[in-house]
Write a protein that holds these residues in place. Structure first.
Motif, short mmCIF file in Angstrom:
data_model
loop_
_atom_site.label_atom_id
_atom_site.label_comp_id
_atom_site.label_asym_id
_atom_site.label_seq_id
_atom_site.Cartn_x
_atom_site.Cartn_y
_atom_site.Cartn_z
N HIS A 157 0.68 -1.20 -0.02
CA HIS A 157 -0.19 0.04 0.00
C HIS A 157 0.76 1.38 -0.15
O HIS A 157 2.20 1.09 0.26
N ALA A 158 0.33 2.26 -0.33
CA ALA A 158 1.07 3.52 -0.84
C ALA A 158 0.43 4.79 -0.71
O ALA A 158 -0.79 4.69 -1.19
N ALA A 159 0.95 5.77 -0.31
CA ALA A 159 0.52 7.35 -0.44
C ALA A 159 1.25 7.74 -1.69
O ALA A 159 2.00 8.55 -1.66
N GLY A 197 -7.46 5.03 0.70
CA GLY A 197 -8.13 4.22 1.77
C GLY A 197 -7.73 4.63 3.12
O GLY A 197 -7.97 5.95 3.14
N ARG A 198 -7.35 3.81 3.88
CA ARG A 198 -7.14 4.42 5.40
C ARG A 198 -5.58 4.22 5.79
O ARG A 198 -5.45 3.77 7.02
N GLU A 223 -4.29 -2.01 1.68
CA GLU A 223 -3.28 -2.86 1.09
C GLU A 223 -3.92 -3.69 0.04
O GLU A 223 -4.90 -4.08 0.31
N ILE A 224 -3.03 -4.13 -1.04
CA ILE A 224 -3.65 -4.91 -1.97
C ILE A 224 -2.32 -6.12 -1.72
O ILE A 224 -1.38 -6.04 -1.63
N ARG A 226 4.53 1.02 1.79
CA ARG A 226 5.04 0.03 2.61
C ARG A 226 4.71 -1.58 2.00
O ARG A 226 3.66 -1.57 1.25
N PHE A 227 5.69 -2.34 1.84
CA PHE A 227 5.33 -3.62 1.36
C PHE A 227 5.83 -4.89 2.32
O PHE A 227 6.70 -4.50 2.91
#
Length: 813
Positions: free
Chosen positions: A453-455, A477-478, A487-488, A520-521
């Motif tokens: 997920h990322a900004a 998202g949140r 997150e995907i 973040r991953f």
């Protein structure tokens, strides 16, 4: 007010006064070299002092218990000790101001930031806030009590309009701030992001001037939350002294022009600048010309205090004789939080700790590794676990990964939170792209889940094949304070020892409210039925099974509320399976608030340990073994189910909010007041907690004393060992002229009694303890008549009662 700062402000032309009213960068105000005025520096809190680094990495710092854990101590003196220690931490980071404490009320059980706040109750919150602020400021560091006001949820928090009636504001939500101003003399206050009754708090004149300065007599600084100032003249005129962070967006030349246009009076700018200079004088910043440095000071006395406070906040919720542990020879240590030290929540309160002691570490120190067996059983993460090291990053000074990298570096773990100074300043922090490369080796065969997920706009490639796309299909998202997507995940079957290359490509996106870029991953093997069965098998032959379950800072975090209060993942199944295998099962919970416990009748002991800081495992082991009394009492009611909580409603405008508005329909009936009003039996009531001894409240007498009341409570330790408890005093008005809770907490004392010892404890109650706020008159009013006082050990255990007659009165304050 000193002549010095009066002289300084009057030697400044308008442009220099304006310079003091916004940050120069993320963590400091500009120096005014002509007048030899140094920088003022701030640092995030409240459970440590992160310093001027990113939200990840940076110079290490001491990690203290989070707010709700301090709330569970019911000990203002301990909060003051913690504040004093944190003042030393702030100094070690070269700062003068701590952005703490957080004193918003636990309105709902799902607020993502409940962990950072003290309690659902305004009086408990106020008392702890006063202690914490005093400790900080006695150490020469300014508190910045926050978030003022109406920020009781993280959903659309930067734009949400909180509709709260004035009586509820005065009696509940403003109470901790009022106490911090009047009793602790706080030097700083931070406005919240949200609107309050239609006006952003940063430009709410009623809140910042009428109430705060005129009624309460506040003479400190009001600063915005980061990027929480949205205008020029309205914020200055309303009472906002300082726009943060810098460089300025709404002040500077815009404010000078507003003065020249007559939209802001020059005297108002002078007043705002004078407030900032007063803060600098109070903290010593006016004379601090030392070169700015950040130090990692791992002090033995801080370690000891953190360990003490962690145990003091641990709440023993159930115990049928299993605890304290009596030197077991075989201990099964089970659960996703057993070998992971869950020491803090997420968001701006997080920091890079000196160290982390996990429950496993603490138990190894106590019993030795040979006595312990471990089984994880299941997972409870919200996002896939990080890859800890070995990452390489290439940066490009464009948003298309074009050309040669302008900067390359190595990093780890696999998370970034970029605010400024990205790539050593070689790219524009708002317009760049990057390629991150990592390698992952599977320790055993299985199905592995990869998450991102990322900004930012981003995608993940696994061995050159695109697995996750949030480059072209990014959706808000949140995560990352609501600037990131959710997150995907993607799965791959890997053989034991197989290594894959993970490449994440990202480019910046326009900011929604907060100007940041992050990603973040991570990856993990999926656990299933066999892992729960293995945990039950490990428990079967042990003398005792300790199951460590709960949440983490991924769930309890700024920027995101919870979807409910069930334990994440398959943790409930894990507890039941272990309990079926071993009747001596102890559940240790680590969460930032209440959880449902469908397995409660299946286990003999439950300990709520919260997020107790870097000494986590040692503090928990101290309590489990009985070396230290479980000193905590619940600062928030634990409902039996999520739907019992005060904000549950068929109307989404009540919670989580609808069309940008959240309506505090419950009024003053929040927390334990709600459960009593509704006749709802909670799972565990407010103020509840067990000890290893038993203390009985055996009597209550009340007498008038001056213009107030004195209550005398008789106590006796009826157990066989020394013990502690929290005596709680509640007040109820028999014939109130408006709806009032049947009982309201008005005073409390934490006491320690030796085995068999008795004590008579006298607790004074000021007139305000009997008053309600008359909105029409704008005054606190005592109706007069008969008032009942109740003493006991929780909101549901108040078997000692007494009555007192009071005359009607209108209070000046």
């Amino acid at each position: 007010m000193s002549n010095r700062i009066e002289d300084l402000v009057d030697r400044m032309p308008l442009e220099e006064q304006v310079m003091l009213l916004s940050g120069e960068d993320f963590w400091s105000l500009p120096a005014i070299e002509r007048l030899d005025i140094p920088k003022l520096r701030v640092t995030d809190g409240p459970n440590g002092a992160r310093g001027g680094g990113s939200l990840v990495g940076g110079v290490t710092a001491a990690a203290f218990p989070v707010g709700i854990a301090i709330g569970a101590t019911w000990d203002p003196a301990l909060a003051q000790q913690i504040g004093g220690a944190l003042a030393e931490e702030v100094h070690s980071k070269g700062a003068h101001v701590s952005l703490a404490p957080t004193v918003n009320i636990h309105r709902s059980v799902t607020n993502g930031r409940n962990f950072e706040c003290y309690s659902e109750d305004p009086e408990l919150t106020a008392a702890l806030a006063v202690g914490y602020v005093r400790g900080l400021q006695e150490g020469g560091v300014s508190a910045t009590i926050k978030h003022f006001a109406g920020n009781e949820s993280e959903i659309e928090r930067t734009t949400m309009n909180s509709e709260v009636d004035e009586r509820s504001l005065r009696e509940i939500y403003l109470r901790p701030f009022e106490a911090a101003v009047k009793e602790a003399g706080t030097w700083g206050i931070m406005s919240s992001y949200n609107k309050l009754n239609g006006t952003y708090t940063a430009e709410n004149e009623w809140l910042l001037t009428t109430v705060l300065r005129q009624e309460w007599g506040y003479d400190g600084v009001v600063m915005s939350d980061w990027f929480g100032s949205r205008s020029t003249a309205p914020t200055v005129n309303a009472g906002l002294d300082l726009e943060m962070p810098g460089p300025t967006r709404d002040r500077g030349d815009k404010l000078v022009a507003a003065v020249e246009a007559g939209e802001v009076d020059a005297a108002m700018v002078r007043e705002r600048a004078l407030n900032v200079l007063r803060l600098m004088e109070r903290t010593g910043a006016l004379d601090d010309r030392t070169e700015w440095t950040e130090r990692a000071e791992d002090k033995a006395e801080h370690r000891a205090l953190i360990r003490k406070a962690g145990a003091a906040g641990a709440v023993l919720l159930k115990n049928e004789g299993t605890l304290p542990l009596a030197a077991p020879k075989r201990v099964a240590v089970i659960g996703p939080n057993a070998k992971v030290a869950q020491i803090m929540g997420g968001g701006s309160a997080q920091l890079n700790p000196h160290y982390r002691i996990s429950p496993w570490d603490g138990l190894v120190e106590r019993f030795g590794a040979k006595a312990l067996t471990f089984a994880q059983g299941c997972q409870n993460h919200r996002w896939e676990p990080l890859i800890e090291d070995g990452l390489s990053v290439d940066f490009f000074d464009n948003e298309s990964l074009s050309g040669e990298p302008v900067h390359s570096e190595t990093m780890g773990p696999s998370v970034a939170f970029w605010l400024e100074g990205v790539a050593a300043g070689k790219v524009d922090a708002k317009h760049f792209s990057a390629r991150i490369t990592a390698r992952f080796t599977a320790e055993e065969a299985g199905t592995y889940s990869f998450g991102l997920h990322a900004a930012a706009y981003a995608r993940m490639l696994i061995d050159g094949e695109e697995a996750i796309d949030v480059w072209d299909s990014w959706t808000k998202g949140r995560t990352f304070f609501e600037e990131g997507c959710d997150e995907i995940t993607a799965t791959r079957d890997l053989a034991a020892g197989q290594t894959v290359e993970i490449v994440v490509e990202m480019r910046t996106k326009p900011a929604d409210n907060l100007h940041l870029t992050g990603w973040r991953f991570g990856v993990s093997r999926r656990l299933g039925d066999a892992d729960i069965a293995a945990a039950a098998e490990a428990a079967k032959d042990a003398d005792v099974a300790l199951v460590f379950v709960g949440r983490s800072g991924e769930w309890d975090t700024e920027g995101s509320d919870l979807d409910g209060i069930a334990l994440p993942g398959r943790q409930d199944e894990l507890v039941s399976a272990v309990a079926a295998a071993n009747p001596s099962t102890v559940v240790v919970l680590q969460t930032g608030g209440p959880v449902e416990m469908p397995w409660l009748d299946e286990v003999p002991a439950v300990l709520q340990a919260w997020y107790p800081g870097q000494e986590c495992g040692n503090a928990i082991a101290d309590v489990l073994t009985g070396d230290v009394e479980p000193g905590g009492r619940l600062p928030q009611t634990f409902p039996a189910r999520w739907s019992d909580n005060p904000t549950h409603s068929q109307d989404p405008e009540v919670y989580p909010g609808l069309d940008g508005k959240v309506r505090y329909e419950e009024g003053v009936f929040i927390g334990h007041r709600h459960y009593e009003q509704q006749g709802t039996t909670p799972l565990f009531p407010f103020g509840f907690g067990l000890g290893y001894s038993t203390v009985a409240v055996e009597g209550l007498t009340v007498s008038a004393s001056g213009d107030g009341v004195e209550a005398t409570v008789s106590l006796r330790n009826t157990g066989e060992r020394d013990g502690s408890t929290v005596v709680q005093l509640y007040v109820g008005e028999r014939d109130a002229p408006l709806p009032r809770p049947a009982r309201e907490l008005k005073a409390f004392r934490k006491v320690v009694l030796a085995a068999g010892e008795s004590e008579e404890l006298t607790i004074p109650l000021a007139p305000r303890a009997f008053a309600w706020f008359d909105v029409d008159a704008g005054k606190w009013r005592i109706t007069g008549g008969t008032y009942k006082l109740y003493a006991g050990l929780s909101s549901a255990d108040l078997h000692c009662e007494a009555a007192v007659e009071l005359s009607a009165a209108t209070l000046d304050k």
